[in-house]
Motif scaffolding. Structure first.
Motif, PDB file in Angstrom:
ATOM      1  N   GLU A 199      47.132  39.120  34.873  1.00 60.75           N
ATOM      2  CA  GLU A 199      48.256  37.685  33.989  1.00 60.75           C
ATOM      3  C   GLU A 199      47.081  36.161  33.886  1.00 60.75           C
ATOM      4  OE1 GLU A 199      51.461  37.872  35.525  1.00 60.75           O
ATOM      5  OE2 GLU A 199      52.247  39.276  33.985  1.00 60.75           O
ATOM      6  N   ASN A 200      47.610  35.075  33.319  1.00 61.98           N
ATOM      7  CA  ASN A 200      47.259  34.085  33.462  1.00 61.98           C
ATOM      8  C   ASN A 200      45.175  33.636  33.416  1.00 61.98           C
ATOM      9  OD1 ASN A 200      49.746  32.916  33.719  1.00 61.98           O
ATOM     10  ND2 ASN A 200      50.516  33.902  35.626  1.00 61.98           N
ATOM     11  N   LEU A 201      44.893  34.488  33.145  1.00 61.29           N
ATOM     12  CA  LEU A 201      43.402  34.677  32.709  1.00 61.29           C
ATOM     13  C   LEU A 201      42.712  33.542  32.330  1.00 61.29           C
ATOM     14  CD1 LEU A 201      41.710  38.376  32.010  1.00 61.29           C
ATOM     15  CD2 LEU A 201      41.666  37.152  34.266  1.00 61.29           C
ATOM     16  N   ASP A 202      43.274  32.372  31.288  1.00 56.38           N
ATOM     17  CA  ASP A 202      43.443  31.728  30.622  1.00 56.38           C
ATOM     18  C   ASP A 202      43.078  29.678  31.331  1.00 56.38           C
ATOM     19  OD1 ASP A 202      46.083  31.861  30.167  1.00 56.38           O
ATOM     20  OD2 ASP A 202      46.060  30.590  28.408  1.00 56.38           O
ATOM     21  N   SER A 203      44.393  30.492  32.510  1.00 58.22           N
ATOM     22  CA  SER A 203      44.894  29.568  33.549  1.00 58.22           C
ATOM     23  C   SER A 203      43.621  28.954  34.950  1.00 58.22           C
ATOM     24  CB  SER A 203      46.013  28.706  33.602  1.00 58.22           C
ATOM     25  OG  SER A 203      46.780  29.620  34.170  1.00 58.22           O
ATOM     26  N   THR A 204      42.902  30.238  35.161  1.00 57.99           N
ATOM     27  CA  THR A 204      42.211  30.469  36.185  1.00 57.99           C
ATOM     28  C   THR A 204      41.426  30.750  36.391  1.00 57.99           C
ATOM     29  OG1 THR A 204      43.127  33.106  36.250  1.00 57.99           O
ATOM     30  CG2 THR A 204      44.521  31.900  36.640  1.00 57.99           C
ATOM     31  N   GLU A 261      36.074  43.697  31.510  1.00 56.86           N
ATOM     32  CA  GLU A 261      35.375  44.732  32.582  1.00 56.86           C
ATOM     33  C   GLU A 261      35.117  43.725  33.646  1.00 56.86           C
ATOM     34  OE1 GLU A 261      34.007  47.884  35.169  1.00 56.86           O
ATOM     35  OE2 GLU A 261      35.538  47.605  32.779  1.00 56.86           O
ATOM     36  N   MET A 262      34.506  42.434  33.428  1.00 55.29           N
ATOM     37  CA  MET A 262      34.578  41.717  34.431  1.00 55.29           C
ATOM     38  C   MET A 262      36.408  41.180  34.981  1.00 55.29           C
ATOM     39  SD  MET A 262      32.416  39.827  35.996  1.00 55.29           S
ATOM     40  CE  MET A 262      33.103  39.476  37.736  1.00 55.29           C
ATOM     41  N   ALA A 263      36.759  40.882  34.662  1.00 50.51           N
ATOM     42  CA  ALA A 263      38.115  40.597  35.016  1.00 50.51           C
ATOM     43  C   ALA A 263      38.821  41.831  36.043  1.00 50.51           C
ATOM     44  CB  ALA A 263      39.233  40.400  33.699  1.00 50.51           C
ATOM     45  N   ARG A 264      38.558  43.024  35.433  1.00 47.43           N
ATOM     46  CA  ARG A 264      38.809  43.763  36.339  1.00 47.43           C
ATOM     47  C   ARG A 264      37.937  44.103  37.559  1.00 47.43           C
ATOM     48  NH1 ARG A 264      38.234  46.726  31.284  1.00 47.43           N
ATOM     49  NH2 ARG A 264      40.473  47.166  29.989  1.00 47.43           N
ATOM     50  N   LYS A 265      37.039  43.917  37.756  1.00 41.61           N
ATOM     51  CA  LYS A 265      35.736  43.998  38.672  1.00 41.61           C
ATOM     52  C   LYS A 265      35.767  42.906  39.369  1.00 41.61           C
ATOM     53  CE  LYS A 265      35.031  47.686  38.236  1.00 41.61           C
ATOM     54  NZ  LYS A 265      36.210  49.004  38.831  1.00 41.61           N
ATOM     55  N   GLY A 266      36.913  41.472  39.417  1.00 40.14           N
ATOM     56  CA  GLY A 266      36.345  39.767  39.550  1.00 40.14           C
ATOM     57  C   GLY A 266      37.671  40.718  40.586  1.00 40.14           C
ATOM     58  N   LYS A 267      38.911  40.698  39.720  1.00 41.28           N
ATOM     59  CA  LYS A 267      39.962  41.631  40.665  1.00 41.28           C
ATOM     60  C   LYS A 267      39.831  42.287  42.082  1.00 41.28           C
ATOM     61  CE  LYS A 267      44.567  42.376  40.637  1.00 41.28           C
ATOM     62  NZ  LYS A 267      45.526  42.838  39.950  1.00 41.28           N
ATOM     63  N   GLN A 268      38.603  43.538  41.450  1.00 41.61           N
ATOM     64  CA  GLN A 268      38.411  44.446  42.885  1.00 41.61           C
ATOM     65  C   GLN A 268      37.551  44.303  44.115  1.00 41.61           C
ATOM     66  OE1 GLN A 268      36.787  48.192  40.711  1.00 41.61           O
ATOM     67  NE2 GLN A 268      35.497  48.479  42.704  1.00 41.61           N
ATOM     68  N   PHE A 269      36.378  42.903  43.747  1.00 39.37           N
ATOM     69  CA  PHE A 269      35.942  42.295  45.128  1.00 39.37           C
ATOM     70  C   PHE A 269      35.720  40.976  44.864  1.00 39.37           C
ATOM     71  CE2 PHE A 269      32.953  45.847  42.375  1.00 39.37           C
ATOM     72  CZ  PHE A 269      32.773  46.199  43.637  1.00 39.37           C
ATOM     73  N   GLY A 286      31.213  40.234  23.640  1.00 41.07           N
ATOM     74  CA  GLY A 286      31.161  39.976  24.973  1.00 41.07           C
ATOM     75  C   GLY A 286      32.969  39.868  25.493  1.00 41.07           C
ATOM     76  N   GLN A 287      34.324  39.874  24.229  1.00 39.73           N
ATOM     77  CA  GLN A 287      35.414  40.472  24.361  1.00 39.73           C
ATOM     78  C   GLN A 287      36.016  41.867  25.579  1.00 39.73           C
ATOM     79  OE1 GLN A 287      38.488  39.083  23.248  1.00 39.73           O
ATOM     80  NE2 GLN A 287      39.229  40.089  25.522  1.00 39.73           N
ATOM     81  N   TYR A 288      34.766  42.386  25.154  1.00 36.25           N
ATOM     82  CA  TYR A 288      35.005  43.680  26.674  1.00 36.25           C
ATOM     83  C   TYR A 288      34.046  43.412  27.802  1.00 36.25           C
ATOM     84  CZ  TYR A 288      36.236  46.849  22.280  1.00 36.25           C
ATOM     85  OH  TYR A 288      36.629  47.150  21.538  1.00 36.25           O
ATOM     86  N   GLN A 329      43.015  34.979  27.259  1.00 32.39           N
ATOM     87  CA  GLN A 329      44.126  35.501  26.380  1.00 32.39           C
ATOM     88  C   GLN A 329      44.419  36.394  25.930  1.00 32.39           C
ATOM     89  OE1 GLN A 329      45.753  32.378  24.358  1.00 32.39           O
ATOM     90  NE2 GLN A 329      45.478  30.491  25.378  1.00 32.39           N
ATOM     91  N   GLN A 330      43.376  37.343  25.589  1.00 37.77           N
ATOM     92  CA  GLN A 330      43.426  38.510  24.812  1.00 37.77           C
ATOM     93  C   GLN A 330      42.951  39.456  26.237  1.00 37.77           C
ATOM     94  OE1 GLN A 330      44.657  38.749  21.936  1.00 37.77           O
ATOM     95  NE2 GLN A 330      42.688  39.993  21.451  1.00 37.77           N
ATOM     96  N   ALA A 331      41.776  39.047  26.567  1.00 35.75           N
ATOM     97  CA  ALA A 331      41.503  39.789  28.360  1.00 35.75           C
ATOM     98  C   ALA A 331      42.973  40.153  28.943  1.00 35.75           C
ATOM     99  CB  ALA A 331      40.913  38.973  28.754  1.00 35.75           C
ATOM    100  N   SER A 332      43.225  39.028  28.862  1.00 34.34           N
ATOM    101  CA  SER A 332      45.083  38.945  29.888  1.00 34.34           C
ATOM    102  C   SER A 332      45.896  40.268  29.054  1.00 34.34           C
ATOM    103  CB  SER A 332      45.671  38.273  30.120  1.00 34.34           C
ATOM    104  OG  SER A 332      45.128  36.732  30.870  1.00 34.34           O
ATOM    105  N   LYS A 333      45.809  40.359  27.961  1.00 37.67           N
ATOM    106  CA  LYS A 333      46.542  41.229  27.509  1.00 37.67           C
ATOM    107  C   LYS A 333      46.230  42.875  27.102  1.00 37.67           C
ATOM    108  CE  LYS A 333      47.468  42.715  22.473  1.00 37.67           C
ATOM    109  NZ  LYS A 333      47.438  42.031  20.766  1.00 37.67           N
ATOM    110  N   PHE A 334      45.054  43.030  27.629  1.00 38.03           N
ATOM    111  CA  PHE A 334      44.460  44.221  27.514  1.00 38.03           C
ATOM    112  C   PHE A 334      44.019  44.921  28.977  1.00 38.03           C
ATOM    113  CE2 PHE A 334      43.116  43.381  22.703  1.00 38.03           C
ATOM    114  CZ  PHE A 334      43.842  44.460  22.750  1.00 38.03           C
TER     115      PHE A 334
END
Length: 412
Positions: free
Chosen positions: A59-64, A23-31, A17-19, A50-55
Motif C-alpha cells: 500500500e501507499n507506494l505513491d506517497s512513500t 518487482e522493485m517494490a517486492r524486493k525493496g520491502k524484502q531487503f 518499466g511497470q513490471y 498506484q498500479q504497482a500497489s494494486k498488483f
C-alpha cells in the motif's frame, strides 16, 4: 553515497518499466532498500506507483516512494537524478537513441548503471568509449541485464564453474531456446521491443569497425567444434526439433564475457553458438519468410519506416503497441538447453528454465542484478568498468538468488 537512495528506476512509466517497478517494490520491502522512480512527469509516475500497489498489495507506494523528474534531452536533469542513487536502472529505449546520455550522467555522478538493452551496437560502443573512464571512476556499467542476454551469459558461466570443479576443459557450448506462450488475441511482443530490434539490425554493419577496435587480441579457442548447417534438425530431451541461429544479442554478449575472462582473469575462452528451437518445418518456413523480409527492410530508410509503421503486418501479428496482457505474460515461460562439448569429447546437457522471458522474467532478472550490485559488490571482479552480466555477476550468488525467483538450472 550514504545519503543516496539504493536504486532509481528511470523510464518507469513505460510498458516494461511497470513490471520492473512492481518487482522493485517486492524486493525493496524484502531487503529494506530505499528506492525511487524517475521520468518526465510526476503525475504519470504517481499513476505507475498506484498500479504497482494494486498488483503487489503493497500500500501507499505513491506517497512513500520518491519520484524524480528527468528527461534524456536535459543533461543536468540526468546528472541530478543519478547523483541521488547508488544504482540507476535504465528502462528508456531504444538505447542507441537514448542510452548514452544516461551512461554519461552515471559516470559523472559515480553511480552504477544497469539496463535491459539487447542492442549489440550500443552495448559494444559503450564498452569501447567508456570502459577506461568507468574503471577510473570505480563505476560499474552493465548492459543486457534482462532476458537478452543475462540468461545465456549466466548459463555459460555457471557451466564453466561446474566444469572447472571437475577439471573438464570446455571446447564449445550450444544453446537452444524454446518459449511457451499462452493463446493470445493480441501480440506477443510490445512495440518498444520491436523498435529496438529494428534499429539494432539496421545498424549492424557498424559492428565490424567497433569490434576491430574493441577486441584487439585474438582468443585461443579450442579447435574442436561441430559444423552445423544454418537450418538443421536435432534431438533435445528425446524429442526431434528444428533449430535456427538465434539472431539476438546472446552470442555477442557471451563473446565479450569470454574476452574479459581471458584477458583479465586468464581463463580459457569458450566458443558459443545460440539457436532457437522451431517446432515444425512449416514454422521454420514462416520464421524464415518474416525474418528475411525484416532483414531486407532494415537495410534502407523506407524499409525501416515501414517496419515501424506496420509492426503487426511485418511480424505476422506478433507485435502490437499494447503488448501481451498481464495474464498472457503470467502463462508464458522459456527453456534454454545448453549442450556443452568438452575437449575430450564428452557432452553435457543443462536446462535453464524460467517465467515469461519478455517482461515478467526480465523484470526479475534486472532487479536481481541491482541486488547483486548492492549486496555482492565485493565479489565483482573489478571496482569499475563496462562489463557484461557474466563478467560482472558470474562469481556472485546470482544463480542461487534466481533459483528462489522461479528460475532453475539443472543438469540432465
Amino acid at each position: 553515497m550514504s545519503n543516496r537512495l539504493d536504486v532509481i528506476i528511470f523510464g518507469a512509466s513505460g510498458y516494461t518499466g511497470q513490471y520492473v517497478i512492481e518487482e522493485m517494490a517486492r524486493k525493496g520491502k524484502q531487503f529494506g532498500f530505499k528506492w525511487g522512480i524517475a521520468g518526465r512527469t510526476v503525475d504519470k509516475l504517481k499513476q505507475v506507483l498506484q498500479q504497482a500497489s494494486k498488483f503487489t498489495g503493497i500500500e501507499n507506494l505513491d506517497s512513500t516512494i520518491d519520484t524524480i523528474t528527468a528527461n534524456v534531452t536535459n543533461k543536468q536533469s540526468l546528472v541530478d537524478m543519478c547523483a541521488r542513487t547508488k544504482v540507476l536502472i535504465n528502462c528508456v529505449g531504444p538505447y542507441r537513441h537514448y542510452g548514452e546520455p544516461v551512461v554519461q550522467a552515471c559516470l559523472e555522478a559515480r553511480t552504477h548503471y544497469i539496463d535491459i538493452s539487447g542492442e549489440p551496437q550500443f552495448l559494444e560502443t559503450m564498452q569501447l568509449q567508456y570502459d577506461s573512464q568507468a574503471a577510473e571512476r570505480e563505476t560499474i556499467i552493465v548492459g543486457s541485464c534482462g532476458f537478452d542476454s543475462l540468461v545465456a551469459d549466466l548459463g555459460v558461466e555457471t557451466i564453466r564453474q561446474e566444469c572447472d570443479q571437475k577439471n573438464l576443459d570446455i571446447a564449445f557450448i550450444e544453446s537452444f531456446l524454446s518459449m511457451k506462450h499462452a493463446k493470445t488475441t493480441g501480440g506477443l511482443i510490445h512495440y518498444a521491443t520491436w523498435e529496438s530490434a529494428v534499429y539494432g539490425f539496421s545498424h549492424a554493419k557498424e559492428l565490424k569497425n567497433i569490434r576491430k577496435q574493441l577486441f584487439q587480441q585474438k582468443l585461443p579457442y579450442s579447435k574442436y567444434k561441430i559444423e552445423r548447417r544454418p537450418i538443421f534438425k536435432t534431438t533435445l530431451d528425446g524429442k526431434p526439433t528444428w533449430a535456427l541461429p538465434f539472431p539476438g544479442s546472446d552470442k555477442s554478449v557471451v563473446q565479450r564475457t569470454q574476452y574479459f575472462n581471458y584477458t583479465q582473469l586468464n581463463k580459457k575462452p569458450i566458443r558459443f553458438q545460440p539457436y532457437i528451437q522451431i517446432s515444425s518445418l512449416f514454422a521454420v518456413i514462416q520464421t524464415l519468410f518474416f525474418g528475411s523480409i525484416f532483414s531486407l527492410l532494415t537495410k534502407f530508410k523506407l524499409g525501416i519506416q515501414c517496419l515501424l509503421k506496420y509492426p503487426g503486418l511485418f511480424s505476422g501479428g506478433c507485435v502490437t503497441h499494447e503488448g501481451p496482457t498481464r495474464a498472457e505474460c503470467e502463462q508464458a515461460s522459456f527453456k534454454m538447453t545448453f549442450v556443452t562439448h568438452t575437449d575430450n569429447k564428452q557432452k553435457l546437457t543443462h536446462e535453464l528454465t524460467g517465467p515469461d522471458p519478455g517482461y515478467l522474467g526480465t523484470s526479475k532478472l534486472l532487479i536481481a542484478c541491482a541486488v547483486m550490485l548492492l549486496k555482492e559488490n565485493d565479489r565483482l571482479p573489478v571496482k569499475g568498468g563496462v562489463l557484461t552480466p557474466g563478467a560482472a555477476f558470474g562469481r556472485t550468488i546470482l544463480m542461487d538468488y534466481l533459483e528462489k525467483e522461479g528460475f532453475s538450472m539443472t543438469r540432465k
